[in-house]
Write a protein that holds these residues in place. Structure first.
Motif, PDB file in Angstrom:
ATOM      1  N   ASN A 100      19.461 -25.809 -25.022  1.00 13.67           N
ATOM      2  CA  ASN A 100      19.102 -25.557 -23.623  1.00 13.67           C
ATOM      3  C   ASN A 100      18.238 -24.302 -23.483  1.00 13.67           C
ATOM      4  O   ASN A 100      17.345 -24.246 -22.636  1.00 13.67           O
ATOM      5  CB  ASN A 100      20.362 -25.439 -22.765  1.00 13.67           C
ATOM      6  CG  ASN A 100      21.000 -26.781 -22.486  1.00 13.67           C
ATOM      7  OD1 ASN A 100      20.319 -27.801 -22.411  1.00 13.67           O
ATOM      8  ND2 ASN A 100      22.319 -26.790 -22.331  1.00 13.67           N
ATOM      9  N   TYR A 108      12.680 -35.893 -20.766  1.00 12.14           N
ATOM     10  CA  TYR A 108      13.909 -36.029 -19.975  1.00 12.14           C
ATOM     11  C   TYR A 108      14.670 -34.696 -19.929  1.00 12.14           C
ATOM     12  O   TYR A 108      15.102 -34.245 -18.856  1.00 12.14           O
ATOM     13  CB  TYR A 108      14.768 -37.131 -20.589  1.00 12.14           C
ATOM     14  CG  TYR A 108      16.175 -37.226 -20.074  1.00 12.14           C
ATOM     15  CD1 TYR A 108      16.502 -38.035 -18.988  1.00 12.14           C
ATOM     16  CD2 TYR A 108      17.203 -36.526 -20.705  1.00 12.14           C
ATOM     17  CE1 TYR A 108      17.807 -38.123 -18.536  1.00 12.14           C
ATOM     18  CE2 TYR A 108      18.506 -36.608 -20.254  1.00 12.14           C
ATOM     19  CZ  TYR A 108      18.803 -37.413 -19.170  1.00 12.14           C
ATOM     20  OH  TYR A 108      20.093 -37.498 -18.726  1.00 12.14           O
ATOM     21  N   ASP A 109      14.819 -34.055 -21.080  1.00 14.99           N
ATOM     22  CA  ASP A 109      15.616 -32.829 -21.146  1.00 14.99           C
ATOM     23  C   ASP A 109      14.899 -31.633 -20.520  1.00 14.99           C
ATOM     24  O   ASP A 109      15.539 -30.777 -19.905  1.00 14.99           O
ATOM     25  CB  ASP A 109      15.990 -32.534 -22.600  1.00 14.99           C
ATOM     26  CG  ASP A 109      17.161 -33.381 -23.072  1.00 14.99           C
ATOM     27  OD1 ASP A 109      17.982 -33.777 -22.223  1.00 14.99           O
ATOM     28  OD2 ASP A 109      17.245 -33.657 -24.274  1.00 14.99           O
ATOM     29  N   ARG A 155      15.334 -31.674 -16.872  1.00 12.75           N
ATOM     30  CA  ARG A 155      16.654 -31.174 -16.448  1.00 12.75           C
ATOM     31  C   ARG A 155      16.586 -29.694 -16.108  1.00 12.75           C
ATOM     32  O   ARG A 155      17.305 -29.216 -15.226  1.00 12.75           O
ATOM     33  CB  ARG A 155      17.697 -31.392 -17.542  1.00 12.75           C
ATOM     34  CG  ARG A 155      18.188 -32.790 -17.714  1.00 12.75           C
ATOM     35  CD  ARG A 155      19.477 -32.828 -18.530  1.00 12.75           C
ATOM     36  NE  ARG A 155      19.311 -32.381 -19.897  1.00 12.75           N
ATOM     37  CZ  ARG A 155      19.784 -31.249 -20.392  1.00 12.75           C
ATOM     38  NH1 ARG A 155      20.441 -30.399 -19.628  1.00 12.75           N
ATOM     39  NH2 ARG A 155      19.598 -30.933 -21.669  1.00 12.75           N
ATOM     40  N   ASN A 160      15.848 -29.280 -12.674  1.00 14.46           N
ATOM     41  CA  ASN A 160      16.788 -30.010 -11.806  1.00 14.46           C
ATOM     42  C   ASN A 160      16.179 -31.300 -11.256  1.00 14.46           C
ATOM     43  O   ASN A 160      16.426 -31.678 -10.110  1.00 14.46           O
ATOM     44  CB  ASN A 160      17.266 -29.120 -10.647  1.00 14.46           C
ATOM     45  CG  ASN A 160      18.082 -27.939 -11.121  1.00 14.46           C
ATOM     46  OD1 ASN A 160      18.972 -28.088 -11.960  1.00 14.46           O
ATOM     47  ND2 ASN A 160      17.774 -26.761 -10.609  1.00 14.46           N
ATOM     48  N   THR A 186      15.932 -35.368 -11.635  1.00 12.27           N
ATOM     49  CA  THR A 186      16.687 -36.505 -12.154  1.00 12.27           C
ATOM     50  C   THR A 186      15.753 -37.520 -12.793  1.00 12.27           C
ATOM     51  O   THR A 186      14.751 -37.920 -12.201  1.00 12.27           O
ATOM     52  CB  THR A 186      17.473 -37.192 -11.019  1.00 12.27           C
ATOM     53  OG1 THR A 186      18.369 -36.246 -10.430  1.00 12.27           O
ATOM     54  CG2 THR A 186      18.265 -38.375 -11.548  1.00 12.27           C
ATOM     55  N   LYS A 237      15.679 -40.887 -16.081  1.00 14.15           N
ATOM     56  CA  LYS A 237      16.452 -41.760 -16.953  1.00 14.15           C
ATOM     57  C   LYS A 237      15.537 -42.372 -18.003  1.00 14.15           C
ATOM     58  O   LYS A 237      14.341 -42.556 -17.774  1.00 14.15           O
ATOM     59  CB  LYS A 237      17.163 -42.859 -16.154  1.00 14.15           C
ATOM     60  CG  LYS A 237      16.245 -43.763 -15.350  1.00 14.15           C
ATOM     61  CD  LYS A 237      17.051 -44.736 -14.506  1.00 14.15           C
ATOM     62  CE  LYS A 237      16.156 -45.602 -13.635  1.00 14.15           C
ATOM     63  NZ  LYS A 237      16.942 -46.506 -12.760  1.00 14.15           N
ATOM     64  N   ASP A 246      23.285 -39.297 -21.224  1.00 17.19           N
ATOM     65  CA  ASP A 246      24.377 -38.341 -21.020  1.00 17.19           C
ATOM     66  C   ASP A 246      25.671 -38.993 -20.559  1.00 17.19           C
ATOM     67  O   ASP A 246      26.643 -38.326 -20.257  1.00 17.19           O
ATOM     68  CB  ASP A 246      23.953 -37.280 -20.003  1.00 17.19           C
ATOM     69  CG  ASP A 246      22.910 -36.344 -20.596  1.00 17.19           C
ATOM     70  OD1 ASP A 246      22.836 -36.269 -21.829  1.00 17.19           O
ATOM     71  OD2 ASP A 246      22.176 -35.706 -19.824  1.00 17.19           O
TER      72      ASP A 246
END
Length: 234
Positions: free
Chosen positions: A8, A85-86, A89, A92, A94, A96, A189
């Motif tokens: 992260n 995708y990550d 994140r 913030n 969304t 898929k 996830d």
């Protein structure tokens, strides 16, 4: 610091490089997609045993972004989509992961892509960091989702990026001609059963594909690969 925390932290470093000043959410998502696409090269490193080690891939991506002397990592569609995708994140946003499939080859082939939730429009929108494109409806100019590509008329679809548009100019003709035959939604996830939606007019459900030493139908291959997903054909 454990592995997830380090991962992260590296994702946040990517976001810091990409920045925080954007015209709108579309510009932000496009910037993330371009960061992943232009700091990697499509391919699989034959010496890399950890192709899906996302913690290692993001470090290679950072090295490529921070120094022009560093070789860009070889990443296929799956790792590129997962990194996008990550990184999203970290903003913030969304999203898929999805997989589209083709029955046009000796083996079952797939291509992993991503959809991002547009809160303002209340809909999912298609993105592809491997080809660096997103898809628009030719008639309305609206950003569309991948089910529109799998079940809609591809002649009404316009692939697009900052520099080019159209199937040929964006290098996505192979996707148009082969890959939008079935779709699986993959949520990395969460543990959940997979569902594969099949356009029966495009994907050949009776064809048998080579899989190791065996030959299997698409349904049998999916069950063996994913653990009995629900196959729905339209």
């Amino acid at each position: 610091m454990n592995k997830n925390a380090m991962y992260n932290e590296d994702l946040l470093r990517c976001a810091h490089i990409i920045g925080s000043s954007f015209r709108d959410m579309h510009d932000l998502v496009l910037s993330v997609q371009e960061f992943v696409h232009f700091n990697s090269v499509h391919g699989r490193d034959p010496d890399n045993e950890y192709h899906f080690r996302h913690d290692l891939n993001v470090k290679k991506l950072l090295l490529a972004a921070l120094s022009s002397d560093k070789q860009k990592p070889l990443l296929t569609c799956g790792p590129r989509a997962r990194l996008m995708y990550d990184i999203l994140r970290m903003y913030n946003i969304t999203s898929k992961l999805l997989q589209v499939y083709t029955s046009d080859y000796e083996i079952v082939k797939g291509h992993q892509i991503i959809e991002v939730w547009n809160d303002h429009e209340s809909k999912w929108e298609s993105w592809d960091p491997d080809f660096n494109v997103y898809y628009l409806d030719k008639k309305t100019g609206r950003h569309i989702a991948y089910d529109d590509l799998v079940f809609g008329d591809l002649e009404d679809v316009l692939p697009f990026n900052r520099n080019s548009k159209g199937w040929s100019d964006t290098g996505t003709t192979v996707l148009k001609e082969h890959y939008f035959q079935a779709i699986m939604y993959d949520f990395p996830d969460f543990h959940m059963d997979h569902s594969i939606l099949v356009n029966k007019d495009r994907l050949n459900l009776s064809k048998r594909f080579k899989y190791g030493t065996k030959y299997m139908t698409f349904r049998e291959w999916a069950h063996d690969s994913y653990g009995f997903p629900k196959i729905v054909s339209f």
